[in-house]
Design a protein around this motif. Sequence first.
Motif, short mmCIF file in Angstrom:
data_model
loop_
_atom_site.label_atom_id
_atom_site.label_comp_id
_atom_site.label_asym_id
_atom_site.label_seq_id
_atom_site.Cartn_x
_atom_site.Cartn_y
_atom_site.Cartn_z
N ARG A 329 0.84 -1.21 0.00
CA ARG A 329 0.00 0.00 0.00
C ARG A 329 0.87 1.25 0.00
NH1 ARG A 329 -5.23 0.03 1.50
NH2 ARG A 329 -6.20 -1.99 1.88
N ASN A 330 0.29 2.35 -0.49
CA ASN A 330 0.92 3.68 -0.45
C ASN A 330 2.27 3.75 -1.17
OD1 ASN A 330 -1.26 4.51 1.17
ND2 ASN A 330 -0.22 3.68 2.98
N LYS A 331 2.47 2.90 -2.16
CA LYS A 331 3.72 2.94 -2.94
C LYS A 331 3.37 3.02 -4.42
CE LYS A 331 7.20 1.86 0.01
NZ LYS A 331 8.40 2.60 0.23
N GLN A 332 4.17 3.77 -5.17
CA GLN A 332 4.02 3.83 -6.63
C GLN A 332 5.05 2.88 -7.22
OE1 GLN A 332 2.35 7.07 -8.78
NE2 GLN A 332 1.00 5.72 -7.70
N MET A 333 4.60 1.75 -7.75
CA MET A 333 5.54 0.72 -8.19
C MET A 333 5.39 0.36 -9.67
SD MET A 333 7.01 0.34 -5.27
CE MET A 333 8.05 -1.10 -5.21
N THR A 348 -2.54 3.13 -5.23
CA THR A 348 -1.68 2.93 -4.05
C THR A 348 -2.41 2.06 -3.02
OG1 THR A 348 -2.50 5.00 -3.14
CG2 THR A 348 -0.41 5.11 -4.31
N GLU A 367 10.57 1.29 -7.77
CA GLU A 367 9.84 2.56 -7.65
C GLU A 367 9.50 3.05 -9.05
OE1 GLU A 367 11.32 6.71 -6.05
OE2 GLU A 367 11.83 5.07 -4.67
#
Length: 370
Positions: A329-333, A348, A367
């Motif tokens: 969660r809360n990551k731009q991958m 996210t 990232e």
Amino acid sequence: MSEEVLYCAGCGVKLQLEDPSKLGFVPPEAFLKEPVICQRCYRIKHYNEASSIALDQDDFLKILGGIGKTNSLVVNIVDIFDFEGSMIAGLQRFVGNNPVILVVNKIDLLPKVTNYNRIVNWVQKQAKQWGLRVADVVLCSAKRNMGFERVIESLGEHRGNQDIYVVGATNVGKSTLINRLISDFSDLGSELTTSSYPGTTLDLVKIPLEDGKSIIDTPGIVYKHRLTELISRRDLAKVMPSATIKPMIYQLNEEQTLFVGALARFDFIKGDRQSFTFYISNALKLHRTKLERADDLYANHKGELLTPPTKDEVENLPKFVKQQISIPRNKQMDIMISGLGWIKVNSTAGAEVAVHVPKGVKVVVRESLI
């Protein structure tokens, strides 16, 4: 009577008639000329043009090991479209204290709205994770002649009175870039010279510069972990984009699957409905299905509905291997598939996904680039 072994008068490599893609190739008619030089040296000398020759990893590492003993500037060329797949593992260890300029090629493939400053920051961050200390990061497109003034400028700033070693994997645009360097820097009135390293017969081509120093062209390393190394030349033209890519966005519910021809498969296993952006060549077709039908679809339609590759070539690919991936969660991958492109997870909210690729192909979760 044993056959006489001949060596190139330009670079000192052993000459051979069999394989144009290997070092030392000479067309039969050139054997009659005096002095005999290999095709690679001939092209540099007469057309100001270097061609990329490939080496296996051990020989390549021997050459790299020699660079650390010199006092030189190292130009490492990577492909932004296959960043992790074209980086050279452990490069810092080999180049010693020599400064490294990371030239990031093929930026013309990125969507038009891309923020280049953000790309430079992203590359610097990634290089650091690879343990590479870079004196500069320069974005360019050797093919489209974008950003080349900046490459020349950077070389001027960091070279001092040193030779320039150019290193990179195959298919990253190394030859195109060297050809530009030759036309900007070199005085080919001088003869090509040889540079031998102890313990290896692989000699590097030295291209003389006007100030008495040289550009040293190293053969490209072949990385077997790139999908581009597994497919036919005909499919390569579809898989490697030749123009700016238009990203393809798909809204998926959980338990849906997307096939990229018969080259890769992406499963969205679990998570809120969300979108995924595919940054791949626009010559490739994506095919959506339900996860429960995916195995059957692949078994029955690979090489036909799902192409490339074609029916007869699909059997030459290694079997698919599944890689399960948890997107936090809360990551731009991004999920990068070496030699194919990448998939950006736009939400996210987190997700459980899986990627199926031919065995040996590198998959990296990173990232987001864009």
